[in-house]
Motif scaffolding. Structure first.
Motif, short mmCIF file in Angstrom:
data_model
loop_
_atom_site.label_atom_id
_atom_site.label_comp_id
_atom_site.label_asym_id
_atom_site.label_seq_id
_atom_site.Cartn_x
_atom_site.Cartn_y
_atom_site.Cartn_z
N ASP A 76 0.82 -1.22 0.00
CA ASP A 76 0.00 0.00 0.00
C ASP A 76 0.85 1.27 0.00
O ASP A 76 0.51 2.26 -0.65
CB ASP A 76 -0.93 0.01 1.22
CG ASP A 76 -1.81 -1.22 1.27
OD1 ASP A 76 -2.35 -1.60 0.22
OD2 ASP A 76 -1.96 -1.81 2.36
N LEU A 77 1.92 1.26 0.76
CA LEU A 77 2.85 2.39 0.81
C LEU A 77 4.26 1.84 0.60
O LEU A 77 4.62 0.82 1.19
CB LEU A 77 2.79 3.10 2.17
CG LEU A 77 1.52 3.86 2.52
CD1 LEU A 77 1.57 4.32 3.98
CD2 LEU A 77 1.34 5.06 1.61
N VAL A 78 5.04 2.53 -0.22
CA VAL A 78 6.42 2.10 -0.46
C VAL A 78 7.37 3.24 -0.10
O VAL A 78 7.32 4.32 -0.70
CB VAL A 78 6.65 1.69 -1.93
CG1 VAL A 78 8.08 1.17 -2.11
CG2 VAL A 78 5.64 0.64 -2.36
N PHE A 79 8.20 2.98 0.90
CA PHE A 79 9.30 3.88 1.25
C PHE A 79 10.59 3.22 0.77
O PHE A 79 10.76 2.01 0.92
CB PHE A 79 9.38 4.10 2.76
CG PHE A 79 8.26 4.90 3.34
CD1 PHE A 79 8.42 6.26 3.61
CD2 PHE A 79 7.04 4.31 3.64
CE1 PHE A 79 7.38 7.00 4.16
CE2 PHE A 79 6.00 5.05 4.19
CZ PHE A 79 6.17 6.39 4.45
N ALA A 80 11.50 4.01 0.23
CA ALA A 80 12.76 3.45 -0.26
C ALA A 80 13.93 4.27 0.22
O ALA A 80 13.87 5.50 0.28
CB ALA A 80 12.77 3.39 -1.79
N ALA A 81 15.00 3.59 0.59
CA ALA A 81 16.26 4.26 0.92
C ALA A 81 16.81 4.92 -0.34
O ALA A 81 16.59 4.44 -1.45
CB ALA A 81 17.26 3.26 1.48
N ARG A 82 17.54 6.00 -0.15
CA ARG A 82 18.07 6.73 -1.31
C ARG A 82 18.98 5.86 -2.17
O ARG A 82 19.08 6.05 -3.38
CB ARG A 82 18.80 7.99 -0.83
CG ARG A 82 18.91 9.06 -1.89
CD ARG A 82 19.32 10.40 -1.28
NE ARG A 82 18.38 10.87 -0.28
CZ ARG A 82 17.22 11.49 -0.55
NH1 ARG A 82 16.86 11.69 -1.81
NH2 ARG A 82 16.43 11.89 0.43
N LEU A 90 13.63 -2.68 -21.36
CA LEU A 90 15.05 -2.32 -21.25
C LEU A 90 15.71 -2.86 -19.99
O LEU A 90 16.92 -3.05 -19.96
CB LEU A 90 15.19 -0.80 -21.29
CG LEU A 90 14.66 -0.12 -22.57
CD1 LEU A 90 14.80 1.39 -22.47
CD2 LEU A 90 15.37 -0.66 -23.80
N GLY A 91 14.91 -3.08 -18.94
CA GLY A 91 15.46 -3.63 -17.70
C GLY A 91 16.51 -2.74 -17.06
O GLY A 91 17.44 -3.22 -16.41
N GLU A 92 16.36 -1.43 -17.23
CA GLU A 92 17.33 -0.50 -16.66
C GLU A 92 17.05 -0.25 -15.19
O GLU A 92 15.90 -0.28 -14.75
CB GLU A 92 17.31 0.83 -17.43
CG GLU A 92 17.75 0.71 -18.88
CD GLU A 92 17.68 2.03 -19.63
OE1 GLU A 92 17.14 3.00 -19.06
OE2 GLU A 92 18.15 2.07 -20.78
N LYS A 93 18.10 0.03 -14.45
CA LYS A 93 17.97 0.32 -13.03
C LYS A 93 17.32 1.69 -12.83
O LYS A 93 17.73 2.68 -13.44
CB LYS A 93 19.34 0.28 -12.35
CG LYS A 93 19.30 0.53 -10.85
CD LYS A 93 20.69 0.59 -10.25
CE LYS A 93 21.40 -0.75 -10.34
NZ LYS A 93 22.70 -0.73 -9.61
N LEU A 94 16.31 1.73 -12.00
CA LEU A 94 15.62 2.99 -11.68
C LEU A 94 15.93 3.35 -10.24
O LEU A 94 15.67 2.56 -9.32
CB LEU A 94 14.10 2.82 -11.87
CG LEU A 94 13.26 4.10 -11.78
CD1 LEU A 94 13.48 4.97 -13.02
CD2 LEU A 94 11.78 3.75 -11.64
N SER A 95 16.51 4.51 -10.02
CA SER A 95 16.88 4.92 -8.67
C SER A 95 15.63 5.20 -7.84
O SER A 95 14.55 5.46 -8.37
CB SER A 95 17.75 6.18 -8.71
OG SER A 95 16.98 7.31 -9.11
N ALA A 96 15.80 5.18 -6.54
CA ALA A 96 14.68 5.47 -5.64
C ALA A 96 14.17 6.90 -5.85
O ALA A 96 12.97 7.15 -5.81
CB ALA A 96 15.12 5.26 -4.19
N GLU A 97 15.09 7.84 -6.08
CA GLU A 97 14.67 9.23 -6.30
C GLU A 97 13.84 9.35 -7.58
O GLU A 97 12.82 10.05 -7.60
CB GLU A 97 15.89 10.14 -6.38
CG GLU A 97 16.61 10.30 -5.04
CD GLU A 97 17.81 11.22 -5.14
OE1 GLU A 97 18.31 11.43 -6.27
OE2 GLU A 97 18.25 11.73 -4.09
N GLN A 98 14.26 8.65 -8.64
CA GLN A 98 13.49 8.67 -9.88
C GLN A 98 12.15 7.98 -9.70
O GLN A 98 11.13 8.44 -10.22
CB GLN A 98 14.28 7.99 -11.00
CG GLN A 98 13.66 8.15 -12.38
CD GLN A 98 13.75 9.57 -12.90
OE1 GLN A 98 14.86 10.07 -13.09
NE2 GLN A 98 12.64 10.22 -13.12
N ALA A 99 12.15 6.88 -8.95
CA ALA A 99 10.90 6.17 -8.68
C ALA A 99 9.90 7.06 -7.96
O ALA A 99 8.70 7.05 -8.27
CB ALA A 99 11.18 4.91 -7.85
#
Length: 266
Positions: A126-132, A170-179
């Motif tokens: 329901d809520l997603v928090f991510a480390a930088r 593409l399977g590229e890495k998406l940073s937490a900030e971009q997410a």
């Protein structure tokens, strides 16, 4: 509850389920699926007993979850092909359905890489928090398979079809900030602030009107497939149910009496 691959702790109404295979970035094996199913059943029982009011899902070590542990289902040369669909039906489908059906807030604390099914599991919360320092990777395309664990359904609804297609192909890495900026997750925080932030939010939710939270979840998730009038009807029906709850009575009474409410979740 302590298993070979997970830990489940309950403190002040907050259950924390930790995927605990840090040496393998908490990737899933058959054993982990079995233990996670058992833990979620315990959480559901705790919710019914009023002991568990919020679930936090996180990973041990430097990763949240790297998806499937490929060594757990490696195919030897000349062996019969693995039925990947059977694995999805037996393990990943019931896992994500169990998470989504819990009648309490579910928070993902993404402490590192969330790849493949690991990303889908986090985004089903329901809520997603991510480390930088965390990241999200739709790694399925690197193996010649499709996003599973609800990924093909969740992604376009969160970020739109163009970004969902780009992530999936593409399977590229998406940073937490971009997410966070894309609306894929709720919030990106500094690494050292992740668990304190999540625990503060979880504790606050655990003290709140969890009966109403459960109905709010039901309404939000239903909106993706309902037309407008059907959704209005659902809102009406859920308001009727909430209006008959003890939490609503307590909320109104506390407001009128200018005191803090004491919600019980029923």
């Amino acid at each position: 509850m302590q298993g070979e691959t997970i830990r489940l702790d309950v403190v002040e109404g907050v259950a924390t389920l930790t995927l605990n295979r840090p040496d393998r970035l908490n990737s899933f094996t058959s054993r982990m699926h079995e233990e996670v199913r058992g833990a979620l059943a315990k959480v559901k029982e705790g919710r019914a007993a009023g002991v568990v009011r919020v679930l936090v899902l996180t990973g041990a070590g430097r990763g949240f979850c790297a998806g499937q542990d490929l060594s757990d289902r490696a195919v030897a040369p000349g062996a019969a092909p693995v039925d990947l669909g059977e694995s999805v039906e037996k393990n990943y489908k019931p896992l994500v359905l169990a998470l989504r059906s819990l009648e309490l807030p579910v928070i993902a604390a993404v402490n590192g890489v969330a790849a493949g099914a690991g990303a889908s599991i986090a985004l089903a919360c329901d809520l997603v928090f991510a480390a930088r320092s965390a990241s999200f990777i739709q790694s399925f395309s690197k193996l010649g398979v499709v996003p599973d664990t609800g990924g093909s359904w969740i992604l376009p609804r969160l970020v739109g079809p163009a970004r969902a297609m780009g992530m999936a192909l593409l399977g590229e890495k998406l940073s937490a900030e971009q997410a966070e900026s894309w609306g894929l997750i709720w919030k990106c925080v500094d690494d050292e602030a992740l668990m304190p932030t999540v625990q503060q939010v979880a504790t606050g939710l655990a003290k709140g009107p969890t009966f109403g939270y459960a109905k709010t979840k039901q309404a939000i998730w239903a909106s993706s497939t309902n037309d407008f009038e059907t959704q209005l009807n659902l809102e009406r029906d859920l308001m009727t149910v909430c209006g008959n709850s003890n939490d609503y009575r307590e909320g109104v009474a506390a407001f009128m009496e200018k005191r803090n409410p004491n919600f019980k979740g029923d």
